[in-house]
Design a protein around this motif. Structure first.
Motif, PDB file in Angstrom:
ATOM      1  N   ARG A   1      40.495  22.743  19.261  1.00 32.31           N
ATOM      2  CA  ARG A   1      39.463  21.802  19.723  1.00 32.31           C
ATOM      3  C   ARG A   1      39.501  20.507  18.908  1.00 32.31           C
ATOM      4  O   ARG A   1      39.331  19.406  19.460  1.00 32.31           O
TER       5      ARG A   1
ATOM      6  N   THR B   1      42.393  18.371  20.187  1.00 36.47           N
ATOM      7  CA  THR B   1      42.197  17.822  21.518  1.00 36.47           C
ATOM      8  C   THR B   1      41.162  16.706  21.546  1.00 36.47           C
ATOM      9  O   THR B   1      41.273  15.765  22.341  1.00 36.47           O
TER      10      THR B   1
ATOM     11  N   GLN C   1      44.944  11.722  20.664  1.00 33.43           N
ATOM     12  CA  GLN C   1      45.040  11.449  22.090  1.00 33.43           C
ATOM     13  C   GLN C   1      45.886  10.206  22.353  1.00 33.43           C
ATOM     14  O   GLN C   1      46.737  10.196  23.256  1.00 33.43           O
TER      15      GLN C   1
ATOM     16  N   SER D   1      46.877  21.705  24.871  1.00 27.50           N
ATOM     17  CA  SER D   1      45.656  21.662  25.688  1.00 27.50           C
ATOM     18  C   SER D   1      45.814  20.779  26.914  1.00 27.50           C
ATOM     19  O   SER D   1      44.832  20.448  27.572  1.00 27.50           O
TER      20      SER D   1
ATOM     21  N   LEU E   1      47.240  17.574  27.172  1.00 24.40           N
ATOM     22  CA  LEU E   1      47.108  16.126  27.034  1.00 24.40           C
ATOM     23  C   LEU E   1      48.260  15.397  27.728  1.00 24.40           C
ATOM     24  O   LEU E   1      48.055  14.397  28.418  1.00 24.40           O
TER      25      LEU E   1
ATOM     26  N   MET F   1      44.846  26.967  22.424  1.00 22.27           N
ATOM     27  CA  MET F   1      45.196  25.703  23.063  1.00 22.27           C
ATOM     28  C   MET F   1      45.104  25.817  24.579  1.00 22.27           C
ATOM     29  O   MET F   1      44.552  24.938  25.268  1.00 22.27           O
TER      30      MET F   1
ATOM     31  N   ALA G   1      42.721  23.974  27.442  1.00 26.96           N
ATOM     32  CA  ALA G   1      43.270  23.352  28.648  1.00 26.96           C
ATOM     33  C   ALA G   1      42.559  23.854  29.903  1.00 26.96           C
ATOM     34  O   ALA G   1      42.262  23.075  30.824  1.00 26.96           O
TER      35      ALA G   1
ATOM     36  N   ARG H   1      39.224  22.291  30.198  1.00 28.36           N
ATOM     37  CA  ARG H   1      39.319  20.895  30.605  1.00 28.36           C
ATOM     38  C   ARG H   1      39.761  20.761  32.069  1.00 28.36           C
ATOM     39  O   ARG H   1      39.844  19.653  32.596  1.00 28.36           O
TER      40      ARG H   1
END
Length: 281
Positions: free
Chosen positions: A20, A23, A29, A58, A60, A87, A91, A94
């Motif tokens: 977390r 991410t 990012q 995750s 990205l 991870m 994901a 999200r």
């Protein structure tokens, strides 16, 4: 400064807290987005494609693949594989668009031959250079990964792996494993000679139609780019002459090398390798 891959395995390091934290960091990012776009530039994919995201974390990078506009050749469909359940859980939370697969890339890439048009990997493959026992040596893990990746790509398909090598030895070990698996390979460095240097391994699975074979750049991507080192041991091979006789020492050694590239354990070569035994009366 210590590197996380030197102390813990990826699935242990990236627990719920670290996954977390990684991410939600705006700095990470931005870096991840920049490196993913650079990888896509090197892939040079012109049409919507099925792309494998190796070490997807995750999601990205996957989000960027999904958001590529049609005028830039997208959007792409992607499948992500990662060793960290935490991870992948982030994901899922999200609600990323790609399909997710829990797997250790050091055990191979478990997809059918020719499944993917291309592949990317951001900050993942350096984890393969660390192993706790001789049964899971870095060389074997790299051989299984690149062998599986080569098989899973369509012929002429490309892969771009951004990674952080610990030193030149590690860089050479990774590149050599890719070439042994059959890839044409080019190394590109962004911001060389700085602490922010980023290394990209540009790979081609088999010779594509756009490859510039005269310059040895069988990736067909990195021609005229500064800081690129094209690595292709196959161009050094002798052509046409001297076929290896089946059962000879050279033939046996070649077969052993093929098995090692697949990650299998073989007996060491010695002066007795390939030697015929005397006939007993």
């Amino acid at each position: 400064m210590s590197r996380p891959e030197d102390t813990l395995q990826a699935d242990v390091h990236y627990d719920d807290v670290e996954a977390r934290k990684y991410t939600t960091s705006s700095r990470i990012q931005n870096i991840q987005a920049s490196m993913t776009r650079r990888a896509l530039e090197l892939l040079d994919v012109k049409t919507p494609s099925l792309i494998l995201d190796v070490g997807c974390g995750s999601g990205l990078s996957g989000e960027i693949l999904s958001d590529i506009p049609p005028e830039e050749g997208g959007p792409h469909v992607w499948i992500g594989m990662d060793i960290s359940p935490s991870m992948l859980d982030v994901a899922l939370q999200r609600d990323v668009e790609g399909d997710l697969f829990l797997a250790d890339i050091g055990q191979g890439v478990p997809f059918r031959a020719g499944t993917f048009d291309a592949a990317i990997s951001i900050s993942a493959i350096q984890w393969l250079c660390n192993a706790e026992s001789s049964e899971t040596s870095p060389q074997q893990r790299l051989a299984r990964f690149f062998g599986g990746l080569y098989q899973s790509l369509k012929r002429g398909g490309r892969a771009v792996c951004q990674f952080y090598p610990k030193n030149d030895v590690q860089k050479q070990m990774i590149t050599s494993a890719a070439v042994k698996a059959g890839f044409g390979a080019g190394l590109l460095e962004d911001d060389p000679e700085t602490k922010n240097v980023k290394v990209y391994l540009v790979l081609t699975a088999g010779q594509s139609a756009v490859a510039n074979t005269k310059s040895g750049d069988i990736t067909g991507v990195v021609e005229n780019m500064e800081g690129v080192d094209v690595v292709d041991n196959r161009k050094q091979a002798k052509s046409g002459k001297g076929e290896i006789k089946k059962g000879s020492k050279q033939w046996i050694i070649k077969k052993k090398e093929q098995m090692e590239r697949k990650g299998k354990v073989v007996k060491a070569t010695s002066k007795y390798t390939g030697r015929k035994r005397r006939i007993a009366f």
